[in-house]
Scaffold this motif. Structure first.
Motif, mmCIF file in Angstrom:
data_model
loop_
_atom_site.group_PDB
_atom_site.id
_atom_site.type_symbol
_atom_site.label_atom_id
_atom_site.label_comp_id
_atom_site.label_asym_id
_atom_site.label_seq_id
_atom_site.Cartn_x
_atom_site.Cartn_y
_atom_site.Cartn_z
ATOM 1 N N ARG A 1 43.443 -1.460 33.907
ATOM 2 C CA ARG A 1 43.341 -0.148 34.635
ATOM 3 C C ARG A 1 43.298 -0.316 36.219
ATOM 4 O O ARG A 1 42.767 -1.563 36.568
ATOM 5 C CB ARG A 1 42.134 0.603 33.976
ATOM 6 C CG ARG A 1 40.858 0.114 34.294
ATOM 7 C CD ARG A 1 39.970 1.074 33.811
ATOM 8 N NE ARG A 1 39.904 1.460 32.766
ATOM 9 C CZ ARG A 1 38.925 1.254 31.572
ATOM 10 N NH1 ARG A 1 38.080 0.148 31.630
ATOM 11 N NH2 ARG A 1 39.102 1.675 30.416
ATOM 12 N N ALA B 1 44.347 -4.987 24.760
ATOM 13 C CA ALA B 1 43.744 -5.009 26.036
ATOM 14 C C ALA B 1 43.737 -3.721 26.554
ATOM 15 O O ALA B 1 44.471 -2.662 26.415
ATOM 16 C CB ALA B 1 44.797 -6.058 27.036
ATOM 17 N N THR B 2 43.040 -3.557 27.794
ATOM 18 C CA THR B 2 42.850 -2.346 28.654
ATOM 19 C C THR B 2 43.222 -2.797 30.031
ATOM 20 O O THR B 2 42.451 -3.842 30.539
ATOM 21 C CB THR B 2 41.417 -1.730 28.434
ATOM 22 O OG1 THR B 2 41.155 -1.199 27.429
ATOM 23 C CG2 THR B 2 41.395 -0.347 29.675
ATOM 24 N N THR C 1 48.922 3.069 24.800
ATOM 25 C CA THR C 1 48.759 4.303 25.556
ATOM 26 C C THR C 1 48.806 4.031 26.930
ATOM 27 O O THR C 1 48.274 3.175 27.603
ATOM 28 C CB THR C 1 47.319 4.856 25.381
ATOM 29 O OG1 THR C 1 47.115 5.352 24.005
ATOM 30 C CG2 THR C 1 47.121 6.268 25.796
ATOM 31 N N ALA D 1 47.540 -1.865 23.356
ATOM 32 C CA ALA D 1 47.123 -1.811 24.608
ATOM 33 C C ALA D 1 46.850 -0.364 25.278
ATOM 34 O O ALA D 1 47.235 0.548 24.706
ATOM 35 C CB ALA D 1 47.982 -2.451 25.739
ATOM 36 N N THR D 2 45.894 -0.324 26.251
ATOM 37 C CA THR D 2 45.657 1.022 27.045
ATOM 38 C C THR D 2 45.960 0.673 28.397
ATOM 39 O O THR D 2 45.510 -0.391 28.985
ATOM 40 C CB THR D 2 43.989 1.457 26.915
ATOM 41 O OG1 THR D 2 44.129 1.712 25.421
ATOM 42 C CG2 THR D 2 44.074 2.544 27.584
ATOM 43 N N VAL D 3 46.827 1.546 29.123
ATOM 44 C CA VAL D 3 47.253 1.242 30.428
ATOM 45 C C VAL D 3 46.574 2.729 31.290
ATOM 46 O O VAL D 3 47.362 3.416 30.951
ATOM 47 C CB VAL D 3 48.681 0.733 30.607
ATOM 48 C CG1 VAL D 3 49.008 0.756 32.132
ATOM 49 C CG2 VAL D 3 49.008 -0.134 29.885
ATOM 50 N N GLU D 4 45.836 2.259 32.216
ATOM 51 C CA GLU D 4 45.533 3.552 32.865
ATOM 52 C C GLU D 4 45.617 3.313 34.427
ATOM 53 O O GLU D 4 45.171 2.192 34.844
ATOM 54 C CB GLU D 4 44.051 3.774 32.700
ATOM 55 C CG GLU D 4 43.681 4.108 31.254
ATOM 56 C CD GLU D 4 42.138 4.400 30.859
ATOM 57 O OE1 GLU D 4 41.503 3.967 31.855
ATOM 58 O OE2 GLU D 4 41.886 4.590 29.698
#
Length: 186
Positions: free
Chosen positions: A24, A21-22, A86, A52-55
């Motif tokens: 953000r 998942a992303t 990340t 996952a990417t967390v921004e």
């Protein structure tokens, strides 16, 4: 971005689990996670992340409590990482994690990392990680850290700050640190 206020749960935070998942541009404020059952991966944002990417995520004025005797991983953002994650440009402010359980990892951002975690430009401030469990023999299987509780995989943390971070421990623990409670592996 989006905002969620007064998230309330007795089992987990916003997502129980994510895979690939992303997430953000999200702010979560005044979340209260009060576990009633044992054995779970708990994070205000995600319980278990398998990639996952967390921004640009902010968690503020939130609380995780575990009154049960045995729980799993507790993280302010992610409880358990079992696939590369990340986290960038994210912040945790005024978080309290209070456990009375025998837990594997408790951390400000991540409880237990069994896969790589890359963090860049992240901050945790004015937050508390505390264990109130006292055992008869003094033995506990808990690792507490301001950023990561327990990591068995590489942690690549650049531009990560723990400003005004306070760790309060009411009973002896195996590992405790401002950044990490325990790091093993490569």
């Amino acid at each position: 971005g989006y905002s969620i206020t007064k998230l309330s749960s007795t089992t987990n935070g916003l997502f129980v689990a994510v895979e690939g998942a992303t997430i953000r541009n999200l702010a979560i404020g005044n979340a209260k996670i009060a576990m009633e059952e044992s054995d779970g991966n708990v994070g205000v944002l995600v319980g278990r992340a398998n990639g996952a990417t967390v921004e640009n995520v902010v968690i503020a004025s939130s609380k995780i409590t575990t009154p049960v005797a045995e729980t799993s991983e507790l993280g302010g953002m992610i409880g358990y990482v079992n696939g590369a994650v990340t986290i960038s440009n994210s912040e945790i402010r005024r978080l309290t994690i209070r456990t009375a359980g025998m837990t594997c990892g408790v951390g400000g951002f991540v409880g237990l990392a069994d896969a790589s975690v890359r963090m860049q430009n992240c901050n945790i401030a004015n937050s508390y990680v505390r264990n109130t469990l006292a055992t008869e023999d003094g033995h506990m299987a808990i690792f507490m850290g301001g950023v990561v509780g327990y990591a068995t995989a590489p942690i690549n943390a650049t531009e990560v700050s723990a400003t005004a971070m306070n760790l309060q421990v009411a009973s002896p623990v195996k590992g405790m640190g401002t950044i990490a409670g325990r790091l093993t592996g490569e």
